[in-house]
Design an enzyme around this catalytic site. Structure first.
Site, PDB file in Angstrom:
ATOM      1  N   GLY A  13     -24.367  15.427  46.545  1.00  0.00           N
ATOM      2  CA  GLY A  13     -24.958  14.132  46.198  1.00  0.00           C
ATOM      3  C   GLY A  13     -24.111  12.999  46.765  1.00  0.00           C
ATOM      4  N   ARG A  74     -27.496  19.307  50.323  1.00  0.00           N
ATOM      5  CA  ARG A  74     -26.905  20.326  49.448  1.00  0.00           C
ATOM      6  C   ARG A  74     -27.001  21.714  50.094  1.00  0.00           C
ATOM      7  NH1 ARG A  74     -25.547  17.791  44.770  1.00  0.00           N
ATOM      8  NH2 ARG A  74     -26.909  16.152  43.971  1.00  0.00           N
ATOM      9  N   ASP A 105     -17.600  19.824  43.869  1.00  0.00           N
ATOM     10  CA  ASP A 105     -17.351  21.255  43.652  1.00  0.00           C
ATOM     11  C   ASP A 105     -18.050  22.140  44.681  1.00  0.00           C
ATOM     12  OD1 ASP A 105     -15.853  20.975  41.384  1.00  0.00           O
ATOM     13  OD2 ASP A 105     -17.574  21.060  40.042  1.00  0.00           O
ATOM     14  N   THR A 127     -17.133  12.463  43.740  1.00  0.00           N
ATOM     15  CA  THR A 127     -18.351  12.650  42.957  1.00  0.00           C
ATOM     16  C   THR A 127     -18.432  11.587  41.878  1.00  0.00           C
ATOM     17  OG1 THR A 127     -19.567  13.992  41.364  1.00  0.00           O
ATOM     18  CG2 THR A 127     -17.227  14.363  41.443  1.00  0.00           C
ATOM     19  N   ASP A 129     -19.691  12.199  39.195  1.00  0.00           N
ATOM     20  CA  ASP A 129     -19.564  12.932  37.928  1.00  0.00           C
ATOM     21  C   ASP A 129     -18.125  12.970  37.413  1.00  0.00           C
ATOM     22  OD1 ASP A 129     -22.265  13.502  38.284  1.00  0.00           O
ATOM     23  OD2 ASP A 129     -21.893  15.489  39.127  1.00  0.00           O
ATOM     24  N   ASP A 131     -15.889  15.194  37.905  1.00  0.00           N
ATOM     25  CA  ASP A 131     -15.637  16.490  37.263  1.00  0.00           C
ATOM     26  C   ASP A 131     -14.901  17.491  38.151  1.00  0.00           C
ATOM     27  OD1 ASP A 131     -17.630  16.962  39.096  1.00  0.00           O
ATOM     28  OD2 ASP A 131     -18.966  18.025  37.727  1.00  0.00           O
ATOM     29  N   ARG A 173     -24.032  15.399  35.320  1.00  0.00           N
ATOM     30  CA  ARG A 173     -24.180  16.852  35.335  1.00  0.00           C
ATOM     31  C   ARG A 173     -23.673  17.489  34.046  1.00  0.00           C
ATOM     32  NH1 ARG A 173     -24.410  18.991  41.107  1.00  0.00           N
ATOM     33  NH2 ARG A 173     -26.633  19.009  40.788  1.00  0.00           N
TER      34      ARG A 173
HETATM   35  O1  F6P Z   1     -23.537  15.499  41.221  1.00  0.00           O
HETATM   36  C1  F6P Z   1     -24.009  14.196  41.300  1.00  0.00           C
HETATM   37  C2  F6P Z   1     -25.346  14.039  40.641  1.00  0.00           C
HETATM   38  O2  F6P Z   1     -25.731  12.703  40.709  1.00  0.00           O
HETATM   39  C3  F6P Z   1     -25.430  14.561  39.200  1.00  0.00           C
HETATM   40  O3  F6P Z   1     -24.912  13.630  38.279  1.00  0.00           O
HETATM   41  C4  F6P Z   1     -26.903  14.815  39.054  1.00  0.00           C
HETATM   42  O4  F6P Z   1     -27.164  15.780  38.055  1.00  0.00           O
HETATM   43  C5  F6P Z   1     -27.282  15.313  40.413  1.00  0.00           C
HETATM   44  O5  F6P Z   1     -26.318  14.818  41.324  1.00  0.00           O
HETATM   45  C6  F6P Z   1     -28.659  14.879  40.876  1.00  0.00           C
HETATM   46  O6  F6P Z   1     -28.936  15.513  42.060  1.00  0.00           O
HETATM   47  P1  F6P Z   1     -30.061  15.054  43.084  1.00  0.00           P
HETATM   48  O7  F6P Z   1     -29.563  13.829  43.792  1.00  0.00           O
HETATM   49  O8  F6P Z   1     -30.196  16.201  44.007  1.00  0.00           O
HETATM   50  O9  F6P Z   1     -31.291  14.746  42.291  1.00  0.00           O
END
Ligand code: F6P
Length: 305
Positions: A13, A74, A105, A127, A129, A131, A173
């Site tokens: 992301g 991804r 991660d 990130t 997140d 995390d 997340r």
């Molecule tokens: O890991 C970053 C993040 O924004 C998370 O907080 C969220 O769950 C996920 O990516 C959303 O993913 P996408 O952009 O693929 O919808």
């Protein structure tokens, strides 16, 4: 080892801070006579061989831009049989002596897989997140929280006017960092995070008491809250196996529970990807710049993995 050419990519992301990190790494490497190749869309760019040479001009003026000039995806080369070998072949074909992988991660797990197979890689943690193991802060987090805090401030205005309880669902997340910091920094009345089991009775009793006194209340919930149900095996998942948490509808579910238990009109908002866009905060620009330079320095010193 003579280093001539380094590839750089951003995976997973996006988040504010990627561009300052790219800019710093490119500027540092170019100054030291090393060519830099930008790999498009994360690991996918090595499978499709979509790459672009990057010079100092390519990264001029991007320090304040959200997103990533390289694009991201991804793509998980560890998932599809033979893809990791293709990635390694492509690195060799491009004449890349080392790779800088900027990611969370997932992207860094692929970087680790390459390193185990002898590819010189340096990872840069990022990130929203916050995390990633072994880090105190990841760039992207500060900006995401800043945006979410502003959202709560806006919800406070309308909550007060309509005498409502407002619930804001934020990303993050499986960790509660974004919700916790957003809630603390905005003075929310209740914060829900995956790390703490949900106690609906306790929350609703408190919210009702607060609402009785001042006729509005604010709740921040993490998208990853344990509601006692998941999307299960049928849930939409990405190439790394993560459930699309936004689709669980946590914010709306929490708002419904509050309304049912308190009788107070309650509304839910989901801030979603708005948290991931926009100019990086000063904190994120500096952290990303330092990490970009740090990665480039490690490359020059031949310290990989
Ligand atoms: O890991 C970053 C993040 O924004 C998370 O907080 C969220 O769950 C996920 O990516 C959303 O993913 P996408 O952009 O693929 O919808």
């Amino acid at each position: 080892m003579g280093l001539n050419k380094v590839g750089i990519l951003t995976g997973g992301g996006d988040c504010p801070g990627l561009n300052p990190a790219i800019r710093a790494a490119v500027a540092y490497l170019v100054r030291h006579g090393i060519k830099v190749i930008g790999i498009h869309d994360g690991w996918r760019g090595l499978l499709t061989e979509e790459v672009t040479p990057l010079g100092v001009e390519s990264v001029a003026g991007i320090i304040g831009q959200g997103g990533t000039i390289l694009g991201t995806s991804r793509t998980n080369p560890l998932k599809v049989e033979g893809d990791l070998a293709k990635v390694i072949k492509s690195i060799k074909a491009q004449g890349l002596d080392a790779i800088i992988a900027i990611g969370g991660d997932d992207t860094l797990s692929v970087a680790a897989g390459l390193w185990e197979r002898g590819v010189p890689v340096v990872g840069v943690p990022k990130t929203m997140d916050n995390d990633i193991e072994e880090t105190d802060y990841c760039f992207g987090f500060d900006t995401a929280v800043t945006v979410a805090v502003e959202a709560v401030e806006r919800l406070r205005d309308t909550a007060r006017s309509h005498r409502r309880i407002m619930v804001l669902e934020v990303m993050g997340r499986y960790t509660g960092w974004v919700a916790l910091w957003t809630g603390m920094a905005s003075g929310a009345d209740w914060i829900l995070i995956p790390e703490v089991p949900l106690d609906l009775e306790e929350m609703c009793e408190n919210l009702h008491r607060i609402w009785d006194k001042r006729r509005y209340a604010l709740v921040v919930t993490s998208e990853g809250l344990d509601m006692g149900k998941t999307g299960g095996a049928g849930a939409e998942r990405d190439a790394f196996g993560h459930e699309a948490l936004q689709k669980r509808g946590v914010g709306q579910w929490v708002a419904d529970q509050i309304h049912d238990r308190t009788g107070v009109e309650t509304r839910a908002s989901v801030i979603g990807h708005i948290q991931r866009g926009g100019a990086p905060t000063t904190f994120d620009r500096i952290l990303a710049t330092r990490l970009g330079i740090g990665a480039a320095e490690l490359i020059r010193q031949g310290r990989f993995g």
